[in-house]
Design a protein around this motif. Structure first.
Motif, PDB file in Angstrom:
ATOM      1  N   GLU A   1     -40.136 -51.724  11.470  1.00 33.92           N
ATOM      2  CA  GLU A   1     -39.819 -52.581  12.626  1.00 33.92           C
ATOM      3  C   GLU A   1     -39.210 -53.915  12.163  1.00 33.92           C
ATOM      4  O   GLU A   1     -39.068 -54.840  12.938  1.00 33.92           O
ATOM      5  CB  GLU A   1     -41.086 -52.868  13.441  1.00 33.92           C
TER       6      GLU A   1
ATOM      7  N   HIS B   1     -40.670 -56.120  10.409  1.00 38.35           N
ATOM      8  CA  HIS B   1     -41.694 -57.164  10.409  1.00 38.35           C
ATOM      9  C   HIS B   1     -42.223 -57.329   8.989  1.00 38.35           C
ATOM     10  O   HIS B   1     -42.502 -56.337   8.307  1.00 38.35           O
ATOM     11  CB  HIS B   1     -42.852 -56.790  11.340  1.00 38.35           C
TER      12      HIS B   1
ATOM     13  N   CYS C   1     -41.736 -53.698   7.211  1.00 44.23           N
ATOM     14  CA  CYS C   1     -41.985 -52.355   7.746  1.00 44.23           C
ATOM     15  C   CYS C   1     -40.730 -51.885   8.476  1.00 44.23           C
ATOM     16  O   CYS C   1     -39.745 -52.603   8.557  1.00 44.23           O
ATOM     17  CB  CYS C   1     -43.185 -52.377   8.694  1.00 44.23           C
TER      18      CYS C   1
ATOM     19  N   CYS D   1     -45.567 -50.068  13.921  1.00 42.04           N
ATOM     20  CA  CYS D   1     -45.582 -49.295  12.664  1.00 42.04           C
ATOM     21  C   CYS D   1     -47.001 -48.878  12.298  1.00 42.04           C
ATOM     22  O   CYS D   1     -47.187 -48.013  11.443  1.00 42.04           O
ATOM     23  CB  CYS D   1     -44.969 -50.105  11.525  1.00 42.04           C
TER      24      CYS D   1
ATOM     25  N   HIS E   1     -45.082 -57.828   6.924  1.00 44.43           N
ATOM     26  CA  HIS E   1     -46.547 -57.804   6.965  1.00 44.43           C
ATOM     27  C   HIS E   1     -47.119 -58.444   5.700  1.00 44.43           C
ATOM     28  O   HIS E   1     -46.719 -58.090   4.583  1.00 44.43           O
ATOM     29  CB  HIS E   1     -47.057 -56.364   7.062  1.00 44.43           C
TER      30      HIS E   1
ATOM     31  N   CYS F   1     -48.273 -54.245  15.633  1.00 46.14           N
ATOM     32  CA  CYS F   1     -46.927 -53.759  15.332  1.00 46.14           C
ATOM     33  C   CYS F   1     -46.925 -52.246  15.507  1.00 46.14           C
ATOM     34  O   CYS F   1     -47.883 -51.584  15.108  1.00 46.14           O
ATOM     35  CB  CYS F   1     -46.562 -54.133  13.900  1.00 46.14           C
TER      36      CYS F   1
HETATM   37 ZN   LIG Z   1     -44.960 -53.278  11.211  1.00 46.43          ZN
END
Ligand SMILES: [Zn+2]
Length: 456
Positions: free
Chosen positions: A277, A279, A275, A338, A281, A336
């Motif tokens: 950020e 991260h 994403c 996002c 997922h 998160c």
């Molecule tokens: Zn995220």
């Protein structure tokens, strides 16, 4: 089981993003129950393995399976009795079959691992559609990059090993077979070619999206900086290996574009998408990921796990249920920003091997990332590769920084390593300067900084 077309897969992926946690859990449980029930009836291997289980087993009731287990029972494992491993091997012996479908039904992929026998996977149309559905809906970390990719002509090229039936090159070849008129839009460069040939092909192609293993793309930084390579991609998507934050930044600065990654493997397809950020997922509508320790006990969120157990909820041809993948990850359940509520993971990376050294009759295991970070700090090294042999011999392959001689670079690197190993309680080892230069694995085309040679 019902087949899923591409549009349906995309619709299912979109719908999932709108569900609340309870509805997501229910859907995952339904898909899990259906897969287990199907495997029990249609795979002789699972029929035997699950014979003594209760009628509606929970995930933890099920035994863990490994690559050697599945490969040694391949013909009983697959749920299509018309396919045997010898058929698949015969199919793969002809390179012309790359991108073609076995029996008109299955794409064939193997794992590219340099150790042991590769795993041979059939990808049926449903599994392929789910993977593509995930890609359409979730591949881009930022929507603006997707829009820019399309508006600039959508030309994409991947730098992948093109010598075998692998996920990276295989998916490109199958697209090229399905859409032969897209040769100017979709391309592949063999990562095993000499760098100047790769550079030539990329200059010709002028990709809007550049894909590839991080270690191969790393080699292109110097080429672009020198001007020999002159491309201006809108986005770089890496995969197949751990992407370090440093390399992400270097690639982004050198090529002037956004750089992102994903986490995928031959067995699970795209396990996690990044994403904005950064991260990763988990695509937890189609996969169940359990972080565990060496003995398959659950590891809590936030703690580094020794490996994961993967359950692929879309592959009914070769069910993978609690299948061991030796990637070291940390699972996160913190929200998160996002907005995606699916758990995300940090990956330690499978580029390098965990190192085992003996000291006073004990085996001391060391994280490759720490050794990598130690040598990365050493400015006399331009490029390096460490091979750890079973007799505590450590062989350093290196290319020194310009203006530094090999002996000097080796002396400095040895000092760094000595400090690091001493702190880890390892004293009885020998470090030698290799005559060889750092090199990629000739089979997989992947580059490892830290290699543990087979333990005898
Ligand atoms: Zn995220």
């Amino acid at each position: 089981m019902n087949k899923i077309g591409l549009l349906k897969a995309m619709q299912l992926c979109k719908e999932y993003s709108k569900l609340d946690t309870a509805a997501r859990d229910t859907l995952r449980q339904q898909r899990f129950d259906a897969l287990v029930a199907y495997a029990k009836v249609n795979s002789p291997y699972y029929q035997k393995l699950f014979a003594a289980l209760p009628d509606s087993p929970t995930l933890c009731d099920l035994p863990v399976v490994t690559k050697p287990d599945l490969m040694s029972h391949w013909n009983e494992w697959v749920t299509d009795p018309k396919v045997t491993l010898s058929d698949v091997n015969a199919f793969m012996s002809d390179r012309e079959n790359l991108g073609r479908k076995l029996n008109g039904k299955y794409q064939v992929n193997t794992t590219s691992g340099s150790t042991g026998n590769p795993l041979v996977m059939l990808c049926d149309s449903t599994t392929a559609n789910v993977t593509n559905g995930i890609s359409f809906c979730r591949a881009y970390a930022r929507e603006e990059d997707m829009k820019a990719f399309i508006s600039k002509g959508g030309r994409s090229i991947g730098v992948y090993a093109d010598s075998g039936f692998y996920l990276g090159n295989g998916s490109i070849h199958s697209k090229l077979r399905a859409f032969p008129w897209k040769k100017k839009q979709i391309g592949i460069v063999d990562a095993l070619l000499p760098t100047e040939k790769i550079v030539m092909r990329l200059n010709e192609f002028q990709p809007v999206m550049l894909g590839g293993y991080p270690s191969n793309l790393e080699l292109l930084i110097e080429e672009q900086q020198s001007g020999r390579l002159h491309i201006s991609p809108t986005i770089i998507m890496t995969g197949g290996e751990y992407l370090s934050p440093q390399l992400r930044e270097q690639l982004s600065e050198t090529f002037g574009c956004y750089v992102q990654t994903s986490y995928s493997c031959t067995e699970g397809g795209t396990i996690a998408c990044e994403c904005r950020e950064k991260h990763l997922h988990i695509n937890d509508d189609w996969l169940i990921i359990e972080p565990v320790d060496q003995n398959n006990n659950p590891v809590p969120n936030g703690v580094l796990a020794d490996k994961i157990l993967l359950t692929n909820l879309s592959n009914y041809t070769q069910p993978l249920i609690r299948y061991e993948v030796t990637d070291r990850i940390i699972l996160h359940s913190e929200p998160c920003t996002c907005g995606n509520p699916s758990p995300w993971l940090e990956i330690e990376g499978r580029t390098d091997d965990v190192v085992s050294l003996k000291q006073d009759g004990r085996i001391i295991r060391l994280a490759p990332l720490a050794i990598y970070a130690t040598l990365k700090e050493e400015h006399t090294l331009r490029r390096f590769q460490l091979v750890v042999h079973s007799d505590n011999r450590i062989e350093l392959r290196l290319i020194p920084t310009e203006g530094i001689n090999r002996a000097e670079a080796f002396a400095q690197a040895s000092l760094r390593l000595k400090e690091f190993f001493t702190a880890q309680g390892v004293f009885d080892y020998t470090c030698i300067l290799s005559d060889e230069e750092p090199k990629t694995n000739p089979k997989s085309g992947k580059f490892k900084h830290i290699i543990q040679s087979a333990i005898s």
